[in-house]
Design a protein around this motif. Structure first.
Motif: not given
Ligand SMILES: [Zn+2]
Length: 256
Positions: A30, A80, A84
């Protein structure tokens, strides 16, 4: 908690007798930019000499991470997700709606990677948010030329690319995020070690998962202590994501 320590010691004696150090790796999710929490995380990696994979969300200003990463040679950057953002209606979150086809998923993946690839330590490895495995994801990752990917604990479709998963979550997420607790964490660690030993999968890595933006002080204190403790144990060996991917690719090459 001493009981957990004792049981873990007994498990590690099996590994010592077998002469097979258990392999650990560390993924933190994150990051979007430099924060005091990120600096604290990178300092832990440096101080303890433990390689760290930062799963970075590429939607804001990834280049703002450049200076922090340049000071931490043990850090690898993975991708990532794309932004998100949950685009699902149901209970399970995911960035890609179920009806998206492989080409559309691949297009999104490429756009995200393009924003990250110049960062120090960047490796084309994908970490799906919420460990969501869209049915088209494994194929799309291959289309885009990723080296591998990482999700949660052997779940779902493994696909054609090397996959190095996380198994030990430092945090609990139900009813408010907080430190998992030493007893629960160490019990999960022991269970992961025991499962590999009993299956003869000595080489299978065990992944530590952290989320630096969500750590309470108890999580930070335990993390530092855990890294310190593992570095002092000859039965445990930290590996970088790059080393594990190269090994898996080599094993696949030999098997082919
Ligand atoms: Zn995450």
């Amino acid at each position: 908690m001493n009981l957990q320590r004792t049981l873990l010691d007994i498990e590690l004696q099996h590994w010592r007798r077998a002469g097979r150090p258990a392999r650990l790796w560390w993924r933190d999710d994150d990051a979007r930019g430099p924060t005091p929490a990120l600096e604290r995380l990178l300092a832990l990696s440096l101080w303890h000499g433990v390689p760290l994979t930062l799963a970075v969300i590429p939607d804001e200003d990834p280049a703002s991470l450049t200076w922090s990463l340049a000071t931490c040679p043990l850090a690898t950057v993975a991708q990532h997700g794309v932004d998100h953002t949950n685009r699902r209606d149901g209970q399970a979150a995911g960035e890609f709606p179920h009806e998206w086809r492989r080409l559309r998923v691949a297009t999104q993946l490429r756009a995200g990677w393009a924003r990250l690839q110049a960062l120090p330590g960047a490796q084309p490895v994908f970490v799906p948010p919420w460990n969501d495995i869209h049915p088209e994801l494994p194929g799309a990752l291959e289309d885009c030329g990723y080296l591998g990917w990482s999700a949660w604990a052997d779940a779902g479709d493994r696909g054609p690319l090397p996959r190095i998963d996380a198994h030990l979550d430092l945090l609990r997420w139900k009813s408010g995020v907080r430190f998992r607790g030493e007893g629960r964490f160490l019990e999960a660690f022991r269970a992961a070690l025991r499962a590999r030993r009993r299956a003869g999968r000595w080489e299978a890595p065990i992944g530590l998962l952290t989320h630096h933006l969500d750590h309470d002080e108890a999580a930070w204190v335990f993390l530092a202590e855990f890294l310190d403790w593992t570095r002092a144990r000859p039965e445990l060996a930290w590996r970088s994501l790059g080393e594990l991917l190269a090994e898996q690719a080599g094993a696949r090459h030999q098997a082919a």
